[in-house]
Design a protein around this motif. Sequence first.
Motif, short mmCIF file in Angstrom:
data_model
loop_
_atom_site.label_atom_id
_atom_site.label_comp_id
_atom_site.label_asym_id
_atom_site.label_seq_id
_atom_site.Cartn_x
_atom_site.Cartn_y
_atom_site.Cartn_z
N ILE A 579 -4.89 18.40 4.03
CA ILE A 579 -3.60 17.78 4.30
C ILE A 579 -3.77 16.28 4.52
CG2 ILE A 579 -3.56 18.11 6.82
CD1 ILE A 579 -0.66 18.44 4.29
N ILE A 582 -4.24 14.84 1.00
CA ILE A 582 -2.99 14.87 0.24
C ILE A 582 -2.07 13.74 0.68
CG2 ILE A 582 -0.87 16.19 -0.13
CD1 ILE A 582 -2.64 18.73 0.03
N ILE A 583 -1.87 13.61 1.99
CA ILE A 583 -0.98 12.58 2.51
C ILE A 583 -1.53 11.20 2.19
CG2 ILE A 583 0.14 11.69 4.59
CD1 ILE A 583 0.96 14.54 3.65
N ALA A 596 -4.86 20.01 -2.99
CA ALA A 596 -3.70 20.90 -2.99
C ALA A 596 -4.01 22.19 -3.73
CB ALA A 596 -2.49 20.20 -3.62
N SER A 803 -0.14 21.99 8.81
CA SER A 803 -0.32 21.46 7.45
C SER A 803 0.94 21.62 6.59
CB SER A 803 -1.51 22.13 6.77
OG SER A 803 -1.38 23.55 6.78
N TYR A 807 3.16 18.44 5.20
CA TYR A 807 3.36 18.29 3.76
C TYR A 807 4.83 18.09 3.41
CZ TYR A 807 3.42 19.39 -1.23
OH TYR A 807 3.63 19.34 -2.58
#
Length: 868
Positions: A579, A582-583, A596, A803, A807
């Motif tokens: 997470i 991804i962020i 992901a 998470s 997201y």
Amino acid sequence: MSIQPALAAVVFAAELARFGNRTAIHHDRGSLSYAELADRVESTARSLGPVRRLVALEAGNTLPSLVAYLAALTAGHPLLILPAGGGDAAAALIEAYDPDVVITSAGRESRVQERREGTGHRLHPELALLLSTSGSTGSPKLVRLSATGIQANAQAIAEYLGLRPGDVAATTLPLSYCYGMSVVNSHLAVGAAIALTDASVVDPCFWELMHARKVTSFAAVPYTFDLLERVGFAEMELPALRQITQAGGRLAPEKVRSYAQLGQGRGWDLFVMYGQTEATARMAYLPPDLAETHPASIGVPIPGGEFHLEPVPGLDASELVYTGPNVMLGYAESPGDLAAGRTVERLHTGDLARRTPEGLYEITGRRSRFVKIVGLRVDLGQVERKLTALGVAASVAGTDERIVAAVEGGHDLPMLAGILARELGLPRGAVALHPVEELPRLANGKPDYPAVLAMGGTPASADTSSPGSPSCPDSLPSAATRQDTVRLAIADALERGDIAGTDTFVSLGGDSLSYVAASVRLEQLMGTLPPGWHLMPVAELEALAGAPRREETGNKALRALRSLVPPMDTGIVLRAVAIVFIISSHIDLFEWQGTAHVLMGLAGYNFARFMLAGTRPERLRRQLRAVVRIVVPTVSIVALGLMVTEKYNWTNILLLNSLLGTPKFGTNEHFWFVEALVYILLGLAVLLAVPAADRALRRWPWAFPMALVGLDLLLRFDVIVLRMPWQGPMLWLFALGWAAAASRTAWQRAAVSAVTLLSVPGLFDNDLRNATIMVGMLMVIWIATIPVPRFLHRAVSVLAGASLYIYVSHWLVFPLFDKKYPALAVAVSLVVGIVYGTLATRAMNLAECFLANRRSGRSTESIPKEQP
């Protein structure tokens, strides 16, 4: 050098080698032939020395424990059986009997502690085994069993069960319990195989073992049948199963009849049996063809045994007395008793019985289960049967002043107490009923009558308050006043207060999000959690938490390092790292894609762990609940985004953009991951609701997800061309994670790894992205835990648990920040997501409570106002 059996050697243990290359043991790392087992037993027997010594064994369902057990029987060393897991009960026995050698479990090995050379005891030549009497674990009173009795009982059991070399028995009961021990003895006596396992029948791993090892029989106590109903046993296809044996207490006649009928239709036999530790194990059995017509009977004596009925003074009843070669030598209450020979020839069972016209025996009561209140003799067993006839599950104890009953479930206790008092002719005050979530039981599954009797100090039969909702506790102490316990950790993670000892984290509705919170709390209580803890009954976790922690061995520096960097569940660590990556990639703090897709594989892994237990309707409810808990917080964010930014549209609100939107990635594709996951979960819910698919999954738990992998790879490699969402097919990654969780052997994990390594390359043009997916999936497949510095555990668990919420919410958060400050945008996005997750989870829990209360007719005032 071969070990010469002493006078007290047990024949089946000493002659293992005669079965040669036949499979003797299936264990978690493979199988062992009789010849290989005999070599290990001989080696261990030699290490115990030539002098007969008192050996104490912590007997678990492991290969080292079994080898040590057989070695002692082979070499004629009297064996004192300690309960698995150590603890106060084992310590009390060791202190009382001062064994010469103590063998305890140490992971996959045994730890042998020689407390002296030779022996400090006088040991009778016939003495072979010392077992705690039923219900007296930890008490110094032990049953003395002879080698002849152990051998005779094993042969008798094998004879009436018709055991043969091709049979395979699963160890559903502990080796430390005489019933579980008798299963091992009787199968080894005929050259059959043992499938060693600690898994409960509520654990999907147990049923995978049943299929993989072609198990032909397993042993059950009465409570086991309650668990079988929970997991949908009646619908399972088990082609190898030949018989189920039942002992350890009276099974209700209606259940005997029901399971006898089920077995007739499914091709297996139900053997109802009767025994006591004092008779080594078994004294009677009910032939399967009589189970349906005589379900209340214990049947006939075992081969070589006889029953007699002796009148009991003062009672219009007779006591059942047994004679046979398997009767104990006598009791031991101190080390001095180990030198004694036979003091018991006829075993007075303490059970009242009658002989039917058909020559079968029926137990009618317990001699010691009578009390005398105001001059009236009361049969406590009869009181239990009266309550059963009223539809009430209860355990009844008593003294000459009062009857005390623990009553399970929601009932009008004052009314029940009044009915019992009138029927028994007792004063109303002499009957005390107490509500319990679950009837107290001993470790062997039998009723814990001392615990019931201990309730007598605070009668609750006058309590007219209604029981709390199963999912919504009426009241619990505040967090500031409670001592942390296993139940409390699970209760807080799931926000429910009705946790029974037989419940598991999964059966209580635990999922991958609540798993994070529960596991961190439990690690603080227990240290390293056992593998598969989420499928273990709460009572087992409590026993592990209460047991003294073993001192670690090895290098002090390594021990110190392990304490500073303890392991965390790999799935939790991957979710936290993913997470953040991804962020950070979305906000341009740094670029690292692929995590992901690792989360999609991890979602499949968690699906297998949390969504597949129980009956088909239970699984369907659990799967739909998981979908709701993903959809609600996502749609809420999308709706907010639509109102304040107008970035999204109706396809986003309905989570249909992947199917109906444009194929180009943009603002509307922000939630592709959630959409793909929801599609997969809904599709699997529909598929597994089909009985044929459900049966296929139960029969082929690993091949089933691998078949799904193969089907979706046809889309992945464009063998079949369909319009797919922007990210392409996702089911194959989800199913690979599922198959990883279902893998029970190294070759299965290797197969999943091979498919991963062959299918991921070329998925994206970015080599780093593809490598990230492959490495992440291989970690899911092969690595159970990852060392993480202790000071990071809390942060990692919070990130992993939030998470999903991070997201879905970060898309609305980071645009509020100047592009010059990406690190700040990442930090605020994480914090907002954590807060949103806390609020959303609480709101959904309250909504579930509200609906549960409405269905049960309770007032909404009983919904807890703050998290316990």
